[in-house]
Design a protein around this motif. Structure first.
Motif, PDB file in Angstrom:
ATOM      1  N   THR A  87      -3.148  -9.717  -3.574  1.00  0.00           N
ATOM      2  CA  THR A  87      -4.015  -9.196  -3.517  1.00  0.00           C
ATOM      3  C   THR A  87      -3.939  -8.257  -4.835  1.00  0.00           C
ATOM      4  O   THR A  87      -3.125  -8.278  -5.695  1.00  0.00           O
ATOM      5  CB  THR A  87      -4.589  -7.562  -2.856  1.00  0.00           C
ATOM      6  N   THR A  88      -5.300  -7.290  -5.285  1.00  0.00           N
ATOM      7  CA  THR A  88      -4.931  -6.704  -6.593  1.00  0.00           C
ATOM      8  C   THR A  88      -3.789  -5.481  -6.618  1.00  0.00           C
ATOM      9  O   THR A  88      -3.201  -5.005  -7.808  1.00  0.00           O
ATOM     10  CB  THR A  88      -5.914  -6.187  -7.900  1.00  0.00           C
ATOM     11  N   GLN A  89      -3.648  -5.163  -5.329  1.00  0.00           N
ATOM     12  CA  GLN A  89      -2.744  -4.171  -5.099  1.00  0.00           C
ATOM     13  C   GLN A  89      -1.490  -4.555  -4.941  1.00  0.00           C
ATOM     14  O   GLN A  89      -0.370  -3.540  -4.320  1.00  0.00           O
ATOM     15  CB  GLN A  89      -3.766  -2.779  -4.333  1.00  0.00           C
ATOM     16  N   ARG A  90      -0.789  -5.166  -3.693  1.00  0.00           N
ATOM     17  CA  ARG A  90      -0.086  -5.610  -2.930  1.00  0.00           C
ATOM     18  C   ARG A  90       0.431  -7.750  -3.573  1.00  0.00           C
ATOM     19  O   ARG A  90      -0.669  -7.975  -3.482  1.00  0.00           O
ATOM     20  CB  ARG A  90      -0.097  -5.588  -1.478  1.00  0.00           C
ATOM     21  N   SER A  91       1.666  -7.812  -3.558  1.00  0.00           N
ATOM     22  CA  SER A  91       2.494  -8.912  -3.107  1.00  0.00           C
ATOM     23  C   SER A  91       1.979  -9.283  -2.133  1.00  0.00           C
ATOM     24  O   SER A  91       0.842  -8.713  -1.464  1.00  0.00           O
ATOM     25  CB  SER A  91       3.790  -8.966  -3.893  1.00  0.00           C
ATOM     26  N   LEU A  92       1.987 -10.992  -1.606  1.00  0.00           N
ATOM     27  CA  LEU A  92       2.424 -11.369  -0.158  1.00  0.00           C
ATOM     28  C   LEU A  92       2.629 -10.242   0.867  1.00  0.00           C
ATOM     29  O   LEU A  92       3.253  -9.885   1.264  1.00  0.00           O
ATOM     30  CB  LEU A  92       3.272 -12.467  -0.415  1.00  0.00           C
ATOM     31  N   GLN A 124      -8.305  -2.932   1.891  1.00  0.00           N
ATOM     32  CA  GLN A 124      -7.933  -3.899   0.588  1.00  0.00           C
ATOM     33  C   GLN A 124      -8.449  -5.916   0.950  1.00  0.00           C
ATOM     34  O   GLN A 124      -8.969  -6.069  -0.384  1.00  0.00           O
ATOM     35  CB  GLN A 124      -6.704  -4.648   0.564  1.00  0.00           C
ATOM     36  N   VAL A 125      -8.230  -5.839   2.545  1.00  0.00           N
ATOM     37  CA  VAL A 125      -8.555  -7.435   2.420  1.00  0.00           C
ATOM     38  C   VAL A 125      -9.764  -7.743   3.936  1.00  0.00           C
ATOM     39  O   VAL A 125      -8.405  -6.787   5.205  1.00  0.00           O
ATOM     40  CB  VAL A 125      -7.296  -8.403   2.821  1.00  0.00           C
ATOM     41  N   GLN A 126     -10.450  -7.847   4.056  1.00  0.00           N
ATOM     42  CA  GLN A 126     -11.593  -7.662   5.307  1.00  0.00           C
ATOM     43  C   GLN A 126     -11.523  -8.714   5.401  1.00  0.00           C
ATOM     44  O   GLN A 126     -11.561  -9.602   4.616  1.00  0.00           O
ATOM     45  CB  GLN A 126     -12.129  -6.989   4.889  1.00  0.00           C
ATOM     46  N   LEU A 127     -11.198  -8.729   7.135  1.00  0.00           N
ATOM     47  CA  LEU A 127     -11.469 -10.277   7.531  1.00  0.00           C
ATOM     48  C   LEU A 127     -12.592 -10.130   8.912  1.00  0.00           C
ATOM     49  O   LEU A 127     -12.869  -8.644   9.993  1.00  0.00           O
ATOM     50  CB  LEU A 127     -10.383 -11.079   8.787  1.00  0.00           C
ATOM     51  N   ALA A 128     -13.837 -10.963   8.994  1.00  0.00           N
ATOM     52  CA  ALA A 128     -14.960 -11.226   9.789  1.00  0.00           C
ATOM     53  C   ALA A 128     -15.095 -12.236  10.499  1.00  0.00           C
ATOM     54  O   ALA A 128     -14.694 -13.619   9.792  1.00  0.00           O
ATOM     55  CB  ALA A 128     -16.262 -10.832   8.632  1.00  0.00           C
ATOM     56  N   SER A 136     -15.147 -18.471  13.591  1.00  0.00           N
ATOM     57  CA  SER A 136     -15.148 -18.400  11.512  1.00  0.00           C
ATOM     58  C   SER A 136     -14.348 -17.769  11.194  1.00  0.00           C
ATOM     59  O   SER A 136     -14.682 -16.133  12.358  1.00  0.00           O
ATOM     60  CB  SER A 136     -15.891 -18.305  11.134  1.00  0.00           C
ATOM     61  N   CYS A 137     -13.488 -17.211  10.321  1.00  0.00           N
ATOM     62  CA  CYS A 137     -12.886 -16.447   9.266  1.00  0.00           C
ATOM     63  C   CYS A 137     -13.123 -15.888   8.074  1.00  0.00           C
ATOM     64  O   CYS A 137     -12.478 -16.266   7.541  1.00  0.00           O
ATOM     65  CB  CYS A 137     -11.225 -16.259  10.079  1.00  0.00           C
ATOM     66  N   ALA A 138     -14.159 -15.175   7.757  1.00  0.00           N
ATOM     67  CA  ALA A 138     -13.780 -14.804   6.730  1.00  0.00           C
ATOM     68  C   ALA A 138     -13.106 -13.736   5.521  1.00  0.00           C
ATOM     69  O   ALA A 138     -13.642 -12.384   5.983  1.00  0.00           O
ATOM     70  CB  ALA A 138     -16.344 -14.847   5.977  1.00  0.00           C
ATOM     71  N   ALA A 139     -12.985 -13.534   4.751  1.00  0.00           N
ATOM     72  CA  ALA A 139     -11.637 -13.154   3.834  1.00  0.00           C
ATOM     73  C   ALA A 139     -12.987 -12.362   2.648  1.00  0.00           C
ATOM     74  O   ALA A 139     -12.926 -13.081   1.944  1.00  0.00           O
ATOM     75  CB  ALA A 139     -10.763 -13.319   3.803  1.00  0.00           C
ATOM     76  N   SER A 140     -12.933 -11.271   2.889  1.00  0.00           N
ATOM     77  CA  SER A 140     -13.068 -10.865   1.208  1.00  0.00           C
ATOM     78  C   SER A 140     -12.291  -9.309   1.133  1.00  0.00           C
ATOM     79  O   SER A 140     -11.960  -8.595   2.196  1.00  0.00           O
ATOM     80  CB  SER A 140     -14.531 -10.003   1.642  1.00  0.00           C
ATOM     81  N   GLY A 141     -12.348  -8.781  -0.283  1.00  0.00           N
ATOM     82  CA  GLY A 141     -11.496  -7.700  -0.338  1.00  0.00           C
ATOM     83  C   GLY A 141     -11.118  -8.521  -2.042  1.00  0.00           C
ATOM     84  O   GLY A 141     -11.574  -9.137  -2.997  1.00  0.00           O
ATOM     85  N   SER A 142      -9.861  -7.221  -2.403  1.00  0.00           N
ATOM     86  CA  SER A 142      -9.771  -7.546  -3.702  1.00  0.00           C
ATOM     87  C   SER A 142      -8.527  -8.690  -4.145  1.00  0.00           C
ATOM     88  O   SER A 142      -7.476  -8.298  -4.345  1.00  0.00           O
ATOM     89  CB  SER A 142      -9.057  -6.068  -4.296  1.00  0.00           C
ATOM     90  N   ILE A 143      -8.481  -9.870  -3.283  1.00  0.00           N
ATOM     91  CA  ILE A 143      -7.758 -10.886  -2.068  1.00  0.00           C
ATOM     92  C   ILE A 143      -7.574 -11.293  -4.436  1.00  0.00           C
ATOM     93  O   ILE A 143      -8.794 -11.848  -4.793  1.00  0.00           O
ATOM     94  CB  ILE A 143      -8.585 -11.598  -1.845  1.00  0.00           C
ATOM     95  N   ARG A 144      -6.465 -11.970  -4.465  1.00  0.00           N
ATOM     96  CA  ARG A 144      -5.939 -13.022  -5.790  1.00  0.00           C
ATOM     97  C   ARG A 144      -6.029 -13.769  -5.412  1.00  0.00           C
ATOM     98  O   ARG A 144      -6.453 -14.908  -5.893  1.00  0.00           O
ATOM     99  CB  ARG A 144      -4.915 -12.125  -6.053  1.00  0.00           C
TER     100      ARG A 144
END
Length: 120
Positions: free
Chosen positions: A101-106, A1-5, A21-29
């Motif tokens: 995200t597209t699948q989860r609330s906060l 769902q959310v990946q953090l690098a 640095s912290c880069a977030a990716s995935g199905s983030i709303r």
């Protein structure tokens, strides 16, 4: 769902600087908050700095005036500029993102951590 690098950790002498640095990716709303935590050996994980929607920031007393958290909303990336580093800043630094995200609330999502070592 959310990946953090996370990136930017390393070893530095006291008085030096590092930038995490912290880069977030995935199905983030939507991202509500991005934060950095630190866990020293044998100790609990503590909040170091956070930045909330709108740009409000907060810092642990031990890092005020030395660390600066910032955020690039377009890149969904948080940064932690660490200056005047001290040996007591040593630890594993974890990024935490609070987002919907597209699948989860906060919900909270954690990175794997990056090691920061400050030698005297």
């Amino acid at each position: 769902q959310v990946q953090l690098a996370e990136s930017g950790g390393g070893s530095v002498q006291a008085g030096g600087s590092l930038r995490l640095s912290c880069a977030a990716s995935g199905s983030i709303r939507s991202v509500y908050k991005m934060a950095w935590y630190r866990q020293a050996p044998g100790k609990q994980r503590d909040l170091v700095a956070q930045i909330i929607n709108g740009g409000n920031t907060g810092y642990a007393d031990s890092v005020k005036g030395r660390f600066t958290i910032s955020r690039d909303n377009a890149k969904i990336t948080a940064y932690l500029q660490m200056n005047s580093l001290k040996p007591e800043d040593t630890g594993v630094y974890y990024c935490k993102v609070t987002a919907t995200t597209t699948q989860r609330s906060l919900a909270d999502y954690w990175g794997q951590g990056t090691q920061v070592t400050v030698s005297s």
